[in-house]
Scaffold this active site. Structure first.
Site, mmCIF file in Angstrom:
data_model
loop_
_atom_site.group_PDB
_atom_site.id
_atom_site.type_symbol
_atom_site.label_atom_id
_atom_site.label_comp_id
_atom_site.label_asym_id
_atom_site.label_seq_id
_atom_site.Cartn_x
_atom_site.Cartn_y
_atom_site.Cartn_z
ATOM 1 N N ASP A 109 0.889 -1.115 0.087
ATOM 2 C CA ASP A 109 0.069 0.138 0.020
ATOM 3 C C ASP A 109 0.820 1.191 -0.177
ATOM 4 O O ASP A 109 0.657 2.218 -0.723
ATOM 5 C CB ASP A 109 -0.917 -0.144 1.385
ATOM 6 C CG ASP A 109 -1.725 -1.343 1.512
ATOM 7 O OD1 ASP A 109 -2.420 -1.589 0.426
ATOM 8 O OD2 ASP A 109 -1.278 -2.026 2.333
ATOM 9 N N HIS A 163 -4.692 -3.452 6.411
ATOM 10 C CA HIS A 163 -4.500 -3.746 4.916
ATOM 11 C C HIS A 163 -5.951 -3.919 4.306
ATOM 12 O O HIS A 163 -6.165 -5.232 4.209
ATOM 13 C CB HIS A 163 -3.346 -4.776 4.761
ATOM 14 C CG HIS A 163 -3.479 -5.029 3.315
ATOM 15 N ND1 HIS A 163 -2.928 -4.150 2.392
ATOM 16 C CD2 HIS A 163 -3.626 -6.153 2.706
ATOM 17 C CE1 HIS A 163 -2.987 -4.641 1.038
ATOM 18 N NE2 HIS A 163 -3.084 -6.128 1.328
HETATM 19 P P1 NAD Z 1 -2.417 -18.317 -4.590
HETATM 20 O O1 NAD Z 1 -3.613 -19.048 -4.272
HETATM 21 O O2 NAD Z 1 -1.477 -18.393 -5.887
HETATM 22 O O3 NAD Z 1 -1.247 -19.306 -3.529
HETATM 23 C C1 NAD Z 1 -1.543 -19.807 -2.221
HETATM 24 C C2 NAD Z 1 -0.681 -20.835 -1.878
HETATM 25 O O4 NAD Z 1 -0.963 -21.249 -0.443
HETATM 26 C C3 NAD Z 1 -1.162 -22.057 -2.484
HETATM 27 O O5 NAD Z 1 -0.233 -22.736 -3.252
HETATM 28 C C4 NAD Z 1 -1.736 -22.993 -1.531
HETATM 29 O O6 NAD Z 1 -1.809 -24.464 -1.623
HETATM 30 C C5 NAD Z 1 -0.970 -22.509 -0.511
HETATM 31 N N1 NAD Z 1 -1.625 -22.812 0.939
HETATM 32 C C6 NAD Z 1 -2.799 -22.717 1.258
HETATM 33 N N2 NAD Z 1 -2.943 -23.095 2.626
HETATM 34 C C7 NAD Z 1 -1.744 -23.350 3.082
HETATM 35 C C8 NAD Z 1 -1.157 -23.760 4.379
HETATM 36 N N3 NAD Z 1 -2.133 -24.098 5.437
HETATM 37 N N4 NAD Z 1 0.006 -24.021 4.585
HETATM 38 C C9 NAD Z 1 0.790 -23.533 3.465
HETATM 39 N N5 NAD Z 1 0.504 -23.260 2.280
HETATM 40 C C10 NAD Z 1 -0.939 -23.128 2.146
HETATM 41 O O7 NAD Z 1 -2.259 -17.021 -3.806
HETATM 42 P P2 NAD Z 1 -1.349 -15.906 -3.810
HETATM 43 O O8 NAD Z 1 -1.634 -14.878 -4.919
HETATM 44 O O9 NAD Z 1 0.224 -16.376 -3.528
HETATM 45 O O10 NAD Z 1 -1.654 -15.057 -2.335
HETATM 46 C C11 NAD Z 1 -1.356 -15.472 -1.165
HETATM 47 C C12 NAD Z 1 -2.138 -14.800 -0.157
HETATM 48 O O11 NAD Z 1 -1.459 -13.471 0.087
HETATM 49 C C13 NAD Z 1 -3.744 -14.607 -0.370
HETATM 50 O O12 NAD Z 1 -4.045 -14.531 1.149
HETATM 51 C C14 NAD Z 1 -3.594 -12.808 -0.825
HETATM 52 O O13 NAD Z 1 -4.980 -12.267 -0.498
HETATM 53 C C15 NAD Z 1 -2.359 -12.297 0.024
HETATM 54 N N6 NAD Z 1 -1.876 -11.211 -0.638
HETATM 55 C C16 NAD Z 1 -1.490 -10.285 0.517
HETATM 56 C C17 NAD Z 1 -1.216 -8.841 0.130
HETATM 57 C C18 NAD Z 1 -0.769 -7.874 0.988
HETATM 58 O O14 NAD Z 1 -0.444 -6.839 0.609
HETATM 59 N N7 NAD Z 1 -0.593 -8.205 2.155
HETATM 60 C C19 NAD Z 1 -0.617 -8.838 -1.284
HETATM 61 C C20 NAD Z 1 -1.067 -9.869 -2.225
HETATM 62 C C21 NAD Z 1 -1.699 -10.755 -1.625
HETATM 63 C C1 LMR Z 2 -3.424 -6.555 -2.684
HETATM 64 O O1 LMR Z 2 -3.467 -5.439 -1.872
HETATM 65 O O2 LMR Z 2 -3.166 -6.525 -3.746
HETATM 66 C C2 LMR Z 2 -3.767 -8.086 -1.948
HETATM 67 O O3 LMR Z 2 -4.095 -7.826 -0.458
HETATM 68 C C3 LMR Z 2 -4.807 -8.627 -2.842
HETATM 69 C C4 LMR Z 2 -5.960 -8.413 -2.436
HETATM 70 O O4 LMR Z 2 -6.901 -9.024 -2.031
HETATM 71 O O5 LMR Z 2 -6.332 -6.887 -2.753
#
Ligand code: NAD
Ligand code: LMR
Length: 328
Positions: free
Chosen positions: A161, A189
């Site tokens: 962000d 967030h």
């Molecule tokens: P994705 O679906 O591509 O990958 C998620 C992975 O997590 C998968 O491989 C899945 O098998 C694995 N997983 C699920 N449960 C698990 C567990 N108990 N232990 C270990 N691995 C597990 O998702 P992504 O795009 O990589 O996003 C992951 C997370 O990050 C999501 O919750 C998304 O919303 C979040 N995210 C946060 C931010 C932020 O700024 N804080 C930014 C982007 C995404």
């Molecule tokens: C983001 O900010 O891009 C991540 O937290 C993914 C989402 O759900 O917005």
């Protein structure tokens, strides 16, 4: 120069899209420094381990000189054994039309289990970054379940962000991002986060003297708050490369220091700015190295900012109430 000992770095969600961008950057030294050898630990659920096998093969094929070992596992006792840096990425992402807090019930248990396992198996100096959403409350759950680890060694990611906001201002003022300083995200967030330009400087001059108030209130703040959703609408899936980039910068600054620069990260509230202890909230932070940081003190908060901060803290308290059964 004395050689540094190898450190273990664990990444959960290793088969996922964020991890695919994140892992090579950790392995190449962008996170902990070009002189820091690493043992990379890739953790995912059993159903995803076939994909993780492919990630391991690609990591091997990069022949990164800093990589001194790779472990792939779905066993948390093995994965978190002696780790010093942990990136909790693995969790379900939201899809179109959802808010991040809609993921809470599905994802919260993951962070309870992982918090417990970190408390048992990680090194006592382990630093954990929570990326999986809703990140602030997941960090609270993980930290509360990790006995023996200081809650200040957990943080949640609002750096994405922060960087989104800097990019918006740089574009508006037609300056490079590096001209900007003293910017911060407050709160959750989520769509209630408060991107705060009150103290921001552009080449030493107040940003607020160079942009219209209406732009700040009607364009800048909503754009930053809704950027995650805009990416999901465009890409069909949530941000990945930019999320990985933010995670690298968050961990780099937390471990090596931010050189006096303000950054944003969600840390345990300590009463600063009237935010009572008990939530993980984003603040203006200066990282002083080795996992230490200071919340920037004594900022005057005007009524507009206070109202925005209060709204985001209210949401964090509601999220917390929804997971009280998982907190210790
Ligand atoms: P994705 O679906 O591509 O990958 C998620 C992975 O997590 C998968 O491989 C899945 O098998 C694995 N997983 C699920 N449960 C698990 C567990 N108990 N232990 C270990 N691995 C597990 O998702 P992504 O795009 O990589 O996003 C992951 C997370 O990050 C999501 O919750 C998304 O919303 C979040 N995210 C946060 C931010 C932020 O700024 N804080 C930014 C982007 C995404
Ligand atoms: C983001 O900010 O891009 C991540 O937290 C993914 C989402 O759900 O917005």
């Amino acid at each position: 120069m004395q050689k540094k000992p190898v450190v273990r770095v664990a990444i959960t969600g290793a088969a996922g899209q964020i991890a695919y961008s994140l892992i090579p950057r950790i392995a190449s030294g962008e996170m902990l420094g070009k002189d820091q050898p690493v043992h990379i630990v890739l953790i995912d659920i059993p159903d995803s381990m076939k994909v993780v096998e492919g990630v391991v093969m690609e990591l091997q094929d990069c022949a990164f000189p800093l990589v001194r070992g790779i472990t792939a596992t779905s066993d948390l006792a093995e994965g978190f054994k002696d780790v010093e840096y942990t990136l909790l990425v693995g969790a379900k992402p939201r899809s179109k039309g959802m808010e991040r807090k809609d993921l809470l019930l599905e994802n919260a248990k993951i962070f309870q289990t992982q918090g417990k396992a970190l408390g048992k198996h990680a090194k006592s100096n382990n630093l954990t970054l929570v990326v999986g959403n809703p990140a602030n409350t997941n960090a609270l759950i993980a930290a509360s379940n990790a006995s023996n680890i200081d809650p200040k060694q957990f943080s949640a990611m609002t750096r994405l962000d922060h960087d989104r906001a800097l990019a918006q201002v740089a574009n508006k003022l037609k300056v490079p991002v590096r001209s900007l300083s003293k910017f911060a995200i407050w709160g959750n967030h989520s769509a209630t986060q408060y991107p705060d330009l009150s103290y921001a400087l552009v080449d030493g001059v107040q940003v607020s003297s160079k942009v219209e108030k209406t732009w700040v209130e009607s364009e800048f703040i909503p754009t930053v708050q809704q950027r995650g959703a805009a990416i999901i609408n465009a890409r069909g899936s949530s941000s990945a490369a930019s999320a990985a980039d933010a995670a690298i910068k968050h961990m780099r600054d937390w471990s090596l220091g931010s050189n006096g620069e303000w950054v944003s990260m969600a840390v345990p509230s300590d009463g600063s700015y009237g935010i009572k202890p008990g939530v993980y909230t984003s603040y203006p932070i200066v990282c002083t190295g080795n996992g230490k940081y200071e919340i920037v003190k004594d900022l005057k908060i005007d009524a507009f900012s206070q109202n925005k901060i209060d709204l985001s803290i209210k949401e964090l308290l509601e999220e917390k109430a929804g997971v009280s059964a998982l907190l210790k």
